[in-house]
Scaffold this motif. Sequence first.
Motif, PDB file in Angstrom:
ATOM      1  N   LEU A 121      52.290  20.550  63.768  1.00 34.52           N
ATOM      2  CA  LEU A 121      51.232  19.612  63.386  1.00 34.52           C
ATOM      3  C   LEU A 121      51.289  18.323  64.195  1.00 34.52           C
ATOM      4  O   LEU A 121      50.251  17.772  64.559  1.00 34.52           O
ATOM      5  N   SER A 122      52.479  17.853  64.488  1.00 34.72           N
ATOM      6  CA  SER A 122      52.587  16.608  65.257  1.00 34.72           C
ATOM      7  C   SER A 122      51.960  16.767  66.646  1.00 34.72           C
ATOM      8  O   SER A 122      51.265  15.870  67.124  1.00 34.72           O
ATOM      9  N   MET A 123      52.163  17.917  67.277  1.00 36.63           N
ATOM     10  CA  MET A 123      51.571  18.163  68.596  1.00 36.63           C
ATOM     11  C   MET A 123      50.065  18.359  68.491  1.00 36.63           C
ATOM     12  O   MET A 123      49.310  17.898  69.347  1.00 36.63           O
ATOM     13  N   LEU A 124      49.615  19.062  67.429  1.00 38.89           N
ATOM     14  CA  LEU A 124      48.177  19.250  67.239  1.00 38.89           C
ATOM     15  C   LEU A 124      47.476  17.906  67.105  1.00 38.89           C
ATOM     16  O   LEU A 124      46.398  17.690  67.664  1.00 38.89           O
ATOM     17  N   SER A 134      40.327  18.542  77.067  1.00 39.88           N
ATOM     18  CA  SER A 134      38.938  19.002  77.008  1.00 39.88           C
ATOM     19  C   SER A 134      38.428  18.954  75.562  1.00 39.88           C
ATOM     20  O   SER A 134      39.215  19.003  74.610  1.00 39.88           O
ATOM     21  N   LEU A 135      37.112  18.895  75.417  1.00 40.15           N
ATOM     22  CA  LEU A 135      36.496  18.850  74.092  1.00 40.15           C
ATOM     23  C   LEU A 135      36.871  20.093  73.290  1.00 40.15           C
ATOM     24  O   LEU A 135      37.232  19.994  72.117  1.00 40.15           O
ATOM     25  N   GLU A 136      36.828  21.260  73.893  1.00 40.91           N
ATOM     26  CA  GLU A 136      37.155  22.501  73.199  1.00 40.91           C
ATOM     27  C   GLU A 136      38.585  22.472  72.660  1.00 40.91           C
ATOM     28  O   GLU A 136      38.832  22.835  71.511  1.00 40.91           O
ATOM     29  N   VAL A 137      39.517  22.023  73.455  1.00 44.11           N
ATOM     30  CA  VAL A 137      40.921  21.947  73.040  1.00 44.11           C
ATOM     31  C   VAL A 137      41.081  20.931  71.914  1.00 44.11           C
ATOM     32  O   VAL A 137      41.793  21.180  70.929  1.00 44.11           O
ATOM     33  N   ARG A 138      40.409  19.782  72.004  1.00 46.77           N
ATOM     34  CA  ARG A 138      40.525  18.760  70.954  1.00 46.77           C
ATOM     35  C   ARG A 138      39.913  19.235  69.640  1.00 46.77           C
ATOM     36  O   ARG A 138      40.458  18.965  68.563  1.00 46.77           O
ATOM     37  N   VAL A 139      38.794  19.968  69.701  1.00 47.91           N
ATOM     38  CA  VAL A 139      38.178  20.499  68.478  1.00 47.91           C
ATOM     39  C   VAL A 139      39.107  21.515  67.823  1.00 47.91           C
ATOM     40  O   VAL A 139      39.336  21.461  66.612  1.00 47.91           O
ATOM     41  N   THR A 156      56.784  23.311  54.534  1.00 43.26           N
ATOM     42  CA  THR A 156      57.486  22.301  55.304  1.00 43.26           C
ATOM     43  C   THR A 156      56.593  21.152  55.727  1.00 43.26           C
ATOM     44  O   THR A 156      57.071  20.097  56.090  1.00 43.26           O
ATOM     45  N   SER A 157      55.294  21.380  55.745  1.00 46.03           N
ATOM     46  CA  SER A 157      54.318  20.374  56.179  1.00 46.03           C
ATOM     47  C   SER A 157      54.544  19.918  57.611  1.00 46.03           C
ATOM     48  O   SER A 157      54.223  18.802  57.961  1.00 46.03           O
ATOM     49  N   ILE A 158      55.097  20.800  58.437  1.00 49.64           N
ATOM     50  CA  ILE A 158      55.265  20.439  59.841  1.00 49.64           C
ATOM     51  C   ILE A 158      54.572  21.422  60.769  1.00 49.64           C
ATOM     52  O   ILE A 158      54.533  21.213  61.969  1.00 49.64           O
ATOM     53  N   SER A 159      53.999  22.502  60.218  1.00 47.51           N
ATOM     54  CA  SER A 159      53.352  23.483  61.079  1.00 47.51           C
ATOM     55  C   SER A 159      52.245  24.204  60.325  1.00 47.51           C
ATOM     56  O   SER A 159      52.139  24.124  59.110  1.00 47.51           O
ATOM     57  N   VAL A 160      51.403  24.891  61.111  1.00 45.80           N
ATOM     58  CA  VAL A 160      50.363  25.751  60.550  1.00 45.80           C
ATOM     59  C   VAL A 160      50.562  27.122  61.186  1.00 45.80           C
ATOM     60  O   VAL A 160      50.873  27.226  62.374  1.00 45.80           O
ATOM     61  N   LYS A 161      50.433  28.171  60.400  1.00 43.59           N
ATOM     62  CA  LYS A 161      50.701  29.517  60.885  1.00 43.59           C
ATOM     63  C   LYS A 161      49.830  29.856  62.094  1.00 43.59           C
ATOM     64  O   LYS A 161      48.660  29.470  62.168  1.00 43.59           O
ATOM     65  N   ALA A 162      50.404  30.608  63.016  1.00 41.45           N
ATOM     66  CA  ALA A 162      49.716  30.977  64.259  1.00 41.45           C
ATOM     67  C   ALA A 162      48.457  31.787  63.986  1.00 41.45           C
ATOM     68  O   ALA A 162      47.494  31.711  64.746  1.00 41.45           O
ATOM     69  N   PHE A 163      48.432  32.541  62.889  1.00 41.84           N
ATOM     70  CA  PHE A 163      47.258  33.357  62.560  1.00 41.84           C
ATOM     71  C   PHE A 163      45.983  32.512  62.581  1.00 41.84           C
ATOM     72  O   PHE A 163      44.942  32.971  63.039  1.00 41.84           O
ATOM     73  N   TYR A 164      46.052  31.283  62.090  1.00 45.23           N
ATOM     74  CA  TYR A 164      44.860  30.449  62.004  1.00 45.23           C
ATOM     75  C   TYR A 164      44.345  30.027  63.379  1.00 45.23           C
ATOM     76  O   TYR A 164      43.214  29.583  63.496  1.00 45.23           O
TER      77      TYR A 164
END
Length: 168
Positions: A121-124, A134-139, A156-164
């Motif tokens: 999440l911190s990197m996102l 790019s706009l697509e990457v930021r969206v 943990t509130s530090i990540s989101v599953k890769a599936f999403y």
Amino acid sequence: MVLSKAYEHLWNMHGFEVASDVLEVLQGSGFEHMLCITKVPKLNVCMGLVQYMVEQYSIESHCFELPNDTKLYISLEDIFHIWGLSITGRPLIGPECHGPEISEKIFPNFDVFEKNRGFKLSMLKEIAIGNENSLEVRVRATVLYILGSLVVPNGTSISVKAFYGNLS
């Protein structure tokens, strides 16, 4: 779920600024309504009540099981009213994909994937607010950050599953 971490990350969204071009793309998706949490002042939350509700949730029956055999189900209409997300139209589904593959596909040149956890999440958040991206990457980063912070946070509130990542 570690409630103090979930609460902490939820309030880290306070002040999360989304660029106007990203908001324009999100218009009509429902995700733009979820960003109102970033403008709400921090509230006093009764963590005991939150802890109680978490303990009452049954993964098997997908509802809150309260005393006296009372079951509280959350419907799609509730999701619409709580989050403002559309409950009509095509469903958001995607194929299972391995994290490193989907990460490289949607976030090339970024180290956002953490093995056995998902997108950090911190990197996102950094990608979402980085005007050089790019706009697509930021969206995509913004949507995944919202999903990981508000809609389907993990313990943990530090990540989101890769599936999403397939949905963005």
